[in-house]
Scaffold this active site. Structure first.
Site, mmCIF file in Angstrom:
data_model
loop_
_atom_site.group_PDB
_atom_site.id
_atom_site.type_symbol
_atom_site.label_atom_id
_atom_site.label_comp_id
_atom_site.label_asym_id
_atom_site.label_seq_id
_atom_site.Cartn_x
_atom_site.Cartn_y
_atom_site.Cartn_z
ATOM 1 N N TRP A 26 38.723 41.448 41.018
ATOM 2 C CA TRP A 26 39.921 42.218 41.345
ATOM 3 C C TRP A 26 40.505 42.688 40.031
ATOM 4 O O TRP A 26 40.909 41.869 39.244
ATOM 5 C CB TRP A 26 40.962 41.390 42.112
ATOM 6 N N PHE A 86 45.305 45.245 36.918
ATOM 7 C CA PHE A 86 44.181 44.318 37.094
ATOM 8 C C PHE A 86 42.823 45.000 36.868
ATOM 9 O O PHE A 86 41.790 44.381 37.053
ATOM 10 C CB PHE A 86 44.183 43.781 38.531
ATOM 11 N N TYR A 145 43.313 33.066 41.935
ATOM 12 C CA TYR A 145 43.928 33.599 40.718
ATOM 13 C C TYR A 145 44.432 32.541 39.749
ATOM 14 O O TYR A 145 44.412 32.741 38.557
ATOM 15 C CB TYR A 145 45.102 34.530 41.079
ATOM 16 N N ASN A 164 40.387 34.405 47.647
ATOM 17 C CA ASN A 164 40.996 35.122 46.529
ATOM 18 C C ASN A 164 41.620 34.065 45.637
ATOM 19 O O ASN A 164 42.570 33.384 46.032
ATOM 20 C CB ASN A 164 42.080 36.090 47.008
ATOM 21 N N ARG A 206 33.978 45.829 47.717
ATOM 22 C CA ARG A 206 34.884 45.398 48.788
ATOM 23 C C ARG A 206 36.025 46.403 48.908
ATOM 24 O O ARG A 206 36.738 46.649 47.936
ATOM 25 C CB ARG A 206 35.428 43.998 48.478
ATOM 26 N N HIS A 244 44.162 44.795 55.523
ATOM 27 C CA HIS A 244 44.646 44.277 54.233
ATOM 28 C C HIS A 244 46.109 44.713 54.044
ATOM 29 O O HIS A 244 46.398 45.683 53.353
ATOM 30 C CB HIS A 244 43.761 44.808 53.103
ATOM 31 N N GLU A 273 38.154 37.859 45.550
ATOM 32 C CA GLU A 273 38.997 38.394 44.482
ATOM 33 C C GLU A 273 39.162 37.336 43.396
ATOM 34 O O GLU A 273 39.409 36.166 43.698
ATOM 35 C CB GLU A 273 40.420 38.730 44.978
ATOM 36 N N ASN A 331 42.928 40.097 55.411
ATOM 37 C CA ASN A 331 43.134 39.608 54.048
ATOM 38 C C ASN A 331 44.388 38.750 53.954
ATOM 39 O O ASN A 331 45.480 39.188 54.337
ATOM 40 C CB ASN A 331 43.281 40.788 53.080
ATOM 41 N N GLU A 332 44.216 37.537 53.471
ATOM 42 C CA GLU A 332 45.318 36.645 53.098
ATOM 43 C C GLU A 332 46.456 36.513 54.111
ATOM 44 O O GLU A 332 47.620 36.815 53.795
ATOM 45 C CB GLU A 332 45.918 37.092 51.759
ATOM 46 N N GLU A 384 50.235 47.686 42.743
ATOM 47 C CA GLU A 384 50.277 46.229 42.898
ATOM 48 C C GLU A 384 51.499 45.830 43.750
ATOM 49 O O GLU A 384 52.403 45.129 43.300
ATOM 50 C CB GLU A 384 50.257 45.590 41.509
ATOM 51 N N TRP A 385 51.515 46.330 44.980
ATOM 52 C CA TRP A 385 52.550 45.995 45.953
ATOM 53 C C TRP A 385 53.950 46.116 45.337
ATOM 54 O O TRP A 385 54.213 47.107 44.677
ATOM 55 C CB TRP A 385 52.267 44.611 46.567
ATOM 56 N N GLN A 406 46.436 50.360 48.260
ATOM 57 C CA GLN A 406 46.614 50.251 46.817
ATOM 58 C C GLN A 406 45.923 51.365 46.028
ATOM 59 O O GLN A 406 46.246 51.594 44.876
ATOM 60 C CB GLN A 406 46.129 48.875 46.339
HETATM 61 C C1 BGC Z 1 45.826 40.680 47.178
HETATM 62 C C2 BGC Z 1 45.679 41.977 46.405
HETATM 63 C C3 BGC Z 1 46.563 41.923 45.164
HETATM 64 C C4 BGC Z 1 46.101 40.781 44.294
HETATM 65 C C5 BGC Z 1 46.797 40.639 42.947
HETATM 66 C C6 BGC Z 1 45.910 39.443 46.319
HETATM 67 O O1 BGC Z 1 46.924 38.631 46.827
HETATM 68 O O2 BGC Z 1 44.812 40.575 48.136
HETATM 69 O O3 BGC Z 1 45.993 43.033 47.252
HETATM 70 O O4 BGC Z 1 46.585 43.126 44.486
HETATM 71 O O5 BGC Z 1 46.266 39.571 44.989
HETATM 72 O O6 BGC Z 1 48.118 40.259 43.073
#
Ligand code: BGC
Length: 516
Positions: free
Chosen positions: A463, A479, A343, A341, A110, A155, A416, A200-201, A470-471, A53
């Site tokens: 984060w 972010f 959100y 993580n 991180r 990741h 995150e 990661n995830e 952002e993928w 990223q």
């Molecule tokens: C991921 C990050 C991503 C973030 C925000 C997480 O799922 O680890 O790579 O940028 O969420 O979408």
């Protein structure tokens, strides 16, 4: 008289605004003050990023192609055809970026290691010394500034060669590939890196890559998505199974050969939303339990107790891969900490008894649960830029309380937590990001409440350090505490960066936005 009238109408107008805002979402957060001194002295306050990223330099100094390099170069795979070829050009600007970390006053950072930068072909080729040097420089310079590196080994990005040879994480061969990669990281960086996250995830990666088909290798089946190949009902389970075993094998290696001398700790990070019942009946509470089981316990139950949660075993039957006796032993207790993580929060819909679910939600792999972001027309929280994400600070506390009950003896790091505005950096939010500041203040307050109730939280990472790739949503979703100008690559601290710096430095004093 006129003045009286004006005052009176102003009073009623304010009252109206107050009433309206109270009804904007269902549960109002109390105004709370959060200060650094509410957390233990050795608490970790950091910021997070990941290699693909931010690094760019996608074919420089011996790095070879990874799954994301190849995927993003295919037209139509990312929203606006964007890719991480340059990203934030961190590969060339890491010294400047480490200065910015020092400015923030964080005691940890991180980052993740790009697999193809140090092992361009996995086990099938040589180690790339330039890649090792790049991470050695980062680690050394962080430590010089008193910043602890928290390193995620994997990741989302993996060598394309392994994708082509094996079909990526669908193959058990990936377990040995991963262990080889992790061993190299422990060997080369473990004298200085004391905090590791293996992967990661796995829960998000496998759902996007093998169920929805939106991440490489873009595999899925109907009704989840329209891919050329795949099976959305079983492949995510198989890929995650391989990831969990790979993790456990790497941890065994670390504990036997590296930990005694190096003295670090190793965990794994999963994504965890909180789920609220949609209605006040038993079915909704069961839907909450299934949502947690199929999304969060799926990952941590095996790592702590050695097996998948009972609810998954019950509903998935033969579709759920089984761990052998040796694997159970390997997995049990294979994390020193839980990485989370976090959100957002959703209402959990019960798809057995309601008609509110879509055809993809009404399937075993989702635990027959759906997600809603509003109840009786009232949204669960204010909107964020990622579709479906809402600001729900109390979700942090409830999630942590639940994790503490289920895994009472394991420490937790919030690896995150962050905010992105719903519209691409419009107007003042470009740099004057008051909503992001409020987001972190309220989430930190909620986290501290859980800690007062006993949650063993040891650290919190924002984060993200800076805006990044952002993928599949590219650079449209921001972010960052730092704004990155896409043309000049100039990093500018947002108000939130200054707020976080003040928060960390201020101790007892609450850092409010008015201090700037
Ligand atoms: C991921 C990050 C991503 C973030 C925000 C997480 O799922 O680890 O790579 O940028 O969420 O979408």
């Amino acid at each position: 008289m006129l003045l009286q009238k004006t005052l009176l109408s102003f009073f009623f107008f304010s009252l109206l605004l107050l009433v309206q805002s109270k009804h904007n979402h269902e549960v109002e957060e109390e105004e709370e003050v959060v200060t650094r001194s509410m957390f233990p002295d050795d608490f970790i306050f950091g910021v997070a990023t990941s290699a693909y990223q931010i690094e760019g330099a996608y074919l420089e100094d011996g790095k070879s192609l990874n799954n994301w390099d190849v995927f993003t170069h295919h037209p139509g795979n990312t929203g606006r055809g964007e890719n991480g070829d340059i990203a934030d050009d961190h590969y060339h600007r890491y010294m400047e970026d480490i200065d910015k970390l020092e400015y923030l006053g964080v005691n940890a950072y991180r980052l993740s290691i790009s697999w193809t930068r140090i092992l361009p072909r996995g086990r099938f080729g040589e180690i790339n010394p330039s890649g090792l040097m790049f991470y050695n420089n980062i680690i050394d310079n962080l430590l010089l500034k008193g910043i602890e590196p928290f390193v995620t080994i994997h990741h989302f990005d993996l060598p394309q060669e392994l994708e082509d040879r094996y079909g990526g994480w669908l193959s058990p061969h990936m377990q040995e590939e991963y262990v080889y990669f992790a061993k190299l990281c422990f060997e080369k960086f473990g004298d200085r890196v004391k905090n590791w996250m293996t992967i990661n995830e796995p829960n998000v990666f496998t759902q996007f890559a093998y169920m929805r088909g939106t991440f490489p290798p873009r595999r899925c089946s109907l009704p989840f998505g329209n891919c050329s190949a795949g099976n959305s009902d079983v492949e995510p389970l198989i890929a995650a199974h391989n990831m969990l075993i790979a993790h456990a094998k790497a941890v065994k290696l670390y504990r036997n050969h590296f930990q005694p001398k190096q003295g670090g700790i190793v965990g794994l990070t999963a994504n965890a939303f909180h789920y609220e019942p949609y209605t006040n009946d038993e079915f909704s509470y069961q839907a909450v339990e299934r949502s947690y089981a199929f999304n969060v316990d799926w990952i941590f139950d095996p790592l702590i107790y050695g097996n998948y949660p009972a609810l998954m075993r019950k509903y998935l039957g033969k579709d759920l891969p089984k761990f052998s006796k040796e694997e159970v032993e390997l997995l049990k207790g294979s994390i020193d900490f839980i990485g989370i993580n976090h959100y957002s929060t959703f209402y959990a819909l019960d798809c057995f008894n309601s008609n509110d679910c879509t055809s993809t939600e009404n399937r075993a792999i989702g635990g027959y649960t759906g997600r809603a972001i509003a109840r009786n027309g009232i949204p669960i929280g204010d909107e964020m830029g990622v579709f479906g994400f809402r600001i729900v600070p109390y979700g942090m506390e409830k999630l942590l309380n639940r994790l503490s009950l289920r895994y009472p003896n394991t420490s937790i790091y919030i690896t995150e937590n962050g905010y992105c505005p719903p519209n691409y950096q419009e107007g003042t939010e470009l740099l004057q990001d008051f909503t992001r500041i409020k987001f972190h203040q309220t989430y930190l307050a909620s986290m501290s409440k859980a800690m007062r109730k006993g949650a063993k939280v040891k650290g919190y990472f924002v984060w993200s350090f800076m805006d990044n790739f952002e993928w599949i949503q590219g650079y449209n979703i921001t972010f960052g505490l730092y704004y990155v100008d896409r043309n000049t690559m100039k990093r500018t601290p947002r108000l939130s960066a200054k707020w976080f710096k003040d928060f960390i430095a201020n101790g007892e004093k609450s850092s409010t936005i008015s201090t700037f």
